[in-house]
Design an enzyme around this catalytic site. Structure first.
Site, mmCIF file in Angstrom:
data_model
loop_
_atom_site.group_PDB
_atom_site.id
_atom_site.type_symbol
_atom_site.label_atom_id
_atom_site.label_comp_id
_atom_site.label_asym_id
_atom_site.label_seq_id
_atom_site.Cartn_x
_atom_site.Cartn_y
_atom_site.Cartn_z
ATOM 1 N N CYS A 179 0.835 -1.204 0.000
ATOM 2 C CA CYS A 179 0.000 0.000 0.000
ATOM 3 C C CYS A 179 0.872 1.256 0.000
ATOM 4 O O CYS A 179 1.931 1.281 0.614
ATOM 5 C CB CYS A 179 -0.911 -0.022 1.223
ATOM 6 S SG CYS A 179 -1.908 1.470 1.427
ATOM 7 N N CYS A 218 1.111 4.604 3.776
ATOM 8 C CA CYS A 218 2.124 4.877 4.806
ATOM 9 C C CYS A 218 3.507 4.520 4.290
ATOM 10 O O CYS A 218 3.653 3.654 3.431
ATOM 11 C CB CYS A 218 1.849 4.056 6.070
ATOM 12 S SG CYS A 218 0.293 4.405 6.884
ATOM 13 N N CYS A 277 3.008 22.318 4.198
ATOM 14 C CA CYS A 277 2.939 20.855 4.199
ATOM 15 C C CYS A 277 4.013 20.260 3.297
ATOM 16 O O CYS A 277 4.021 19.057 3.058
ATOM 17 C CB CYS A 277 1.549 20.386 3.760
ATOM 18 S SG CYS A 277 1.092 20.900 2.091
#
Length: 458
Positions: free
Chosen positions: A81, A84, A416
């Protein structure tokens, strides 16, 4: 000229650093190798899988000397995935990595002096007591797989959907909603969207839960206007999800990577839900930007307020204000706050948020910050303090130039993306501002992303 390494060959390497995405970094004959999954101070045997001009990528074959900071990932699909990047690393090392990443960007991109007792002060990253299940919002693509419907995050650097039943960084309510929608689509043969052909119905699923009020919003993003078996999914969600207040269909018929379309239809309940950050209540609609980690958001916004050093007499500009979250925090100590945002629905929410909280010293303007703020200045409205919270691409140069011409006493930059932050801080330094302090905040635990708040003085 002979290459330092050969593709498909195996090498033993010591990891002496970490890349921007959390991968281990080592060197063979001075040639840089990036190794996903490796950790600083480990010795690993690797296979070279890709070679570029100035660096290569390796795959771990064996960990010869393991780091004390290595953990077993909680998620059983972690390696596949793309959600993360750092679950295999201790939380303390994650926080140190994020601070180091900010410092590296300031040095390499901004050319700043970041040393102890001199230059810019980069503080330790503020982490969470429990860095799991922190996300109040999730957006998941929907597609077809070999065994049926796939709902999950994309694999790293691809649009392959990794099917999942649960995600340990998102709220548990989202897991339940995904299961319900998956079963509903299977039972009624509702076709997932196919990116290549542009055919199908359901493209994405978005779930938001307000942690303070427990209100839940479910958004089904479709490629077509007609949603079949609408009453059935409404009944399933309302009967099985506690706190559901809003079920919305969002229509996105374009061939695009953008998740949400411009049209929303409220299928059941209300158009929005409400959440609190500190003492302030916020209205959240499907298209509204609202920080995904409410615990860390309050810490972040209080740091913005601290760096603004307001006394009650200042005019403040809040560029890229979204639904007015930072603006409302600033209004506590400012004479007047002007918030600017390009998304019309976000500005509508910001105005409603101000009214619901009894704030009468905040004004919200629709438009691009790089256009609206120079326009305010041309109209004779000038700020003592400017707060910018831009998207990942950072601020437009025209906005930074306009801010510098206005000569506010202080600028607070919320970012960010450390790379574009360093670039913009360098520009502001050239325009006469001094970067005093940088505070990293871990808004996105278990991932390589890091948020920063920066104080600049004239």
């Amino acid at each position: 000229m002979e290459k330092a390494v050969q593709k498909n060959e195996e090498y033993t390497i010591t990891i002496d650093g970490m890349g921007y995405e959390g991968e281990g970094v080592g060197r063979i004959n001075g040639f840089t190798i990036f190794i996903p999954g490796a950790i600083v101070n480990e010795k690993v045997r690797i296979k070279i899988v890709k070679i570029n001009k100035n660096f290569a990528f390796g795959k771990i074959i064996e960990i010869i000397e393991e780091s004390k900071d290595r953990l077993k990932a909680k998620c059983n699909i972690y390696k596949r995935c793309g959600g993360c990047q750092l679950q295999h690393i201790s939380y303390n090392l994650q926080l140190n990595f994020k601070k180091t990443r900010v410092i590296d960007c300031l040095k390499k991109i901004g050319k700043f002096n970041v040393e102890e007792d001199s230059g810019i002060d980069v503080l330790d990253t503020i982490g969470m007591k429990n860095p799991w299940r922190y996300r109040n919002k999730v957006q998941l693509p929907v597609g077809s797989g070999k065994e049926g419907i796939n709902i999950g995050f994309y694999a790293k650097r691809s649009h392959e959907i990794i099917d999942m039943d649960s995600c340990c960084i998102q709220d548990r309510t989202a897991d339940k909603v995904i299961k319900i929608i998956r079963n509903w689509m299977s039972e009624y043969n509702i076709e997932p969207y196919d990116e290549k052909s542009g055919k199908g119905i359901v493209r994405h699923i978005m779930v938001r839960r307000a942690f303070s009020t427990d209100e839940v919003m479910v958004v089904i993003i479709t490629a077509v206007s007609r949603l079949p078996f609408k009453s059935e999914i409404i009944e399933l969600i309302t009967k099985n999800i506690c706190g559901v207040k809003s079920i919305v269909q969002n229509i996105n018929s374009k061939k695009t990577n953008t998740v949400l379309g411009g049209k929303c239809i409220t299928l059941w309940g209300e158009e929005s839900i409400h959440d609190y950050i500190g003492k302030f209540k916020f209205r959240i609609s499907p298209l509204s930007f609202f920080q995904v980690n409410p615990v860390q958001t309050e810490i972040l916004y209080n740091k913005v307020l601290e760096y603004a050093e307001l006394t009650g007499n200042e005019i403040v500009f809040d560029a890229y204000c979204g639904t007015g979250t930072i603006s409302l925090f600033l209004s506590q100590r400012a004479k007047k706050v002007y918030g600017v945002e390009i998304v019309e629905q976000a500005i509508e929410n910001a105005r409603l948020n101000a009214a619901e909280n009894g704030i009468d010293n905040a004004e919200f303007i629709i438009g691009k910050s790089e256009v609206a703020i120079p326009s305010l200045i041309d109209d004779g409205i000038e700020a003592d303090v400017v707060v910018v919270d831009p998207p990942r691409k950072g601020c437009e140069r025209v906005l930074l130039d306009a801010i510098a011409r206005m000569k506010p006493k202080r600028i607070v930059y919320v970012s960010c993306n450390p790379s574009t932050l360093a670039r913009d801080l360098k520009i502001l330094e050239e325009l006469g501002y001094s970067t005093k302090e940088v505070q990293p905040v871990d808004m996105f635990c278990q991932t390589a992303h890091v948020e920063c708040v920066v104080a600049l003085n004239a």
